[in-house]
Motif scaffolding. Sequence first.
Motif, short mmCIF file in Angstrom:
data_model
loop_
_atom_site.label_atom_id
_atom_site.label_comp_id
_atom_site.label_asym_id
_atom_site.label_seq_id
_atom_site.Cartn_x
_atom_site.Cartn_y
_atom_site.Cartn_z
N ASP A 89 67.38 14.44 -1.97
CA ASP A 89 68.57 14.48 -2.81
C ASP A 89 68.32 13.87 -4.19
N ASN A 90 69.18 14.22 -5.13
CA ASN A 90 69.03 13.76 -6.50
C ASN A 90 69.37 12.27 -6.61
N TYR A 91 68.43 11.49 -7.11
CA TYR A 91 68.60 10.03 -7.11
C TYR A 91 69.71 9.55 -8.04
N ILE A 92 70.20 10.39 -8.94
CA ILE A 92 71.26 9.93 -9.84
C ILE A 92 72.62 9.94 -9.14
N SER A 93 72.62 10.31 -7.86
CA SER A 93 73.86 10.36 -7.10
C SER A 93 73.73 9.48 -5.86
N SER A 94 74.60 9.70 -4.88
CA SER A 94 74.52 9.08 -3.56
C SER A 94 75.18 10.03 -2.58
N CYS A 95 75.00 9.77 -1.29
CA CYS A 95 75.61 10.66 -0.29
C CYS A 95 77.11 10.82 -0.52
N LEU A 96 77.81 9.71 -0.61
CA LEU A 96 79.27 9.74 -0.71
C LEU A 96 79.76 10.23 -2.06
N SER A 97 79.12 9.78 -3.14
CA SER A 97 79.60 10.17 -4.47
C SER A 97 79.47 11.67 -4.68
N CYS A 98 78.43 12.26 -4.12
CA CYS A 98 78.23 13.70 -4.23
C CYS A 98 79.31 14.44 -3.44
N HIS A 99 79.52 14.07 -2.19
CA HIS A 99 80.46 14.79 -1.33
C HIS A 99 81.91 14.52 -1.71
N ALA A 100 82.17 13.42 -2.39
CA ALA A 100 83.55 13.13 -2.81
C ALA A 100 84.07 14.17 -3.80
N THR A 101 83.17 14.90 -4.44
CA THR A 101 83.58 15.91 -5.43
C THR A 101 84.00 17.22 -4.78
N ALA A 102 83.94 17.32 -3.45
CA ALA A 102 84.33 18.56 -2.77
C ALA A 102 85.76 18.92 -3.14
N ASN A 103 85.93 20.05 -3.75
CA ASN A 103 87.20 20.39 -4.37
C ASN A 103 87.27 21.91 -4.55
N THR A 104 88.45 22.45 -4.61
CA THR A 104 88.63 23.83 -5.02
C THR A 104 89.66 23.88 -6.14
#
Length: 472
Positions: A340-355
């Motif tokens: 995974d991209n090191y500028i993120s984290s597991c939770l910060s990435c998935h928190a953006t789940a949106n439509t």
Amino acid sequence: MLRRAIAAAAAVAVTAGAGSATYKQNKRFQEDGIKQFHRASFNQPPKGWTGPVFEPSLDFPRHPPNGKQSYPYPWETIDFKKEPEKYLEAVLNYCFEGNIETDFVPRNNKVRKWYHAPWMTQTPFGREPLHGLTFERPAPIGYLGKSQKRLLQTWAMGMYNEAGGYTLGQVWTKKYEPTSKPEGHSLKFPNGAVTFKLLFSQANKHDLPFLDGSPTWKATIARKPFDDYGGPSVERTEPKDLHLLQVDIAVRDRRAGDTTGWIFGTFMYHDSVKNESPWKRLMPVCLMWGNDPGLDQKKYDEGYRPKESWVNPAAIKALEIPHAKRPYLGWLDRGNGPVDNYISSCLSCHATANTPRLELTFKTGKEGNIIDKEERIVLFFRNIAAGDPFGFVGDPLDYSLQLAAGADSNDDWREHWLEQQQPKFLSQFFGRGGTEWQRPGPPLSTFPEHKLAARGIVLSDYSDKEKSEVVQ
């Protein structure tokens, strides 16, 4: 903008042709959408292939299973903050029970039911036909260790347990279009919902010696990881061997309610782990239940470290972090996966789940530090409660990027479908009677850079040589 204007005009035309009915009430629209819902893969199996092919598990439960859960889930008696490795092991065993011996085919699992997210087949990012693997962020040269001398494609397959499958079914009740507010309120997975993802790499033991003995799956991967539009090419290879590199888990756990309500974890395959089953030669990498809001570069430089992540020192050593391509596992030592991209984290990435999909990207400097505006960094690393929105546009999808990808694909397919209804109208713009749109999915021009970023792919991370690679 032009494409959406065309689709809007086509929608008016289709509606007008159907009397008072809207295009969503159009029988052909619904039938075509239901076919796409059940579609197994983006591309067909290669000619002459006689092996098994992927069949999605989409018969979602109609009732929430938690009501009949008369016993605690195996991880619920474990304090995840005090015993993160034990918690990870309990969840992993739950995910693997009945799956290893059936090669992760849900219909053959005699222990418990598992489900796949639908609408993951409409674009070149979508499922390949042999194991249902989707295109994930490729690992740039050197990202996974000094021995990695070439760019490595990554492909993944994820599944949800019954509690998660129930929620998927609530979103896709109509099959041809999603609802982000089942029962009139924001989407929220129930306690006990679990999803896991198997990530396979193009790497072999020569690229990454620690992958020696790793489980292998055949897959038809992208001929080019970066086509002209920035994502994987439509053209696929003959079946190639991919090796298990990473396993991600995510659990809705009410005990993490003071931060996000979710607990994310990651494993990596490593040949130093002794187990008779290759599938269980997995080294815990991290567990995280919060984003450590307020931990910025200044505080990190002063000696502060994440308190809502546990990171395994052995995994950091195995991945040779820090190195030139990767100063951290996740941003400022937050939890994250190897690929995974090191500028993120597991939770910060998935928190953006949106439509609809959110447009969030960051820039990094030569030392790997985020150089974007500080307020954007603070926005990204917040603790967002399960079911709460990340931003102010659209509807949240409770940390499920697969739901977000499916809704995104459905949106693009709908516009594509509407455009196909009006070839004469389209010919005014393209001069080809609409034939440009006769692909199995939406046109590739629908994937601007922010959609790549939503999948963790930042084009500037890759050299021109890597972006021009062709898999033979």
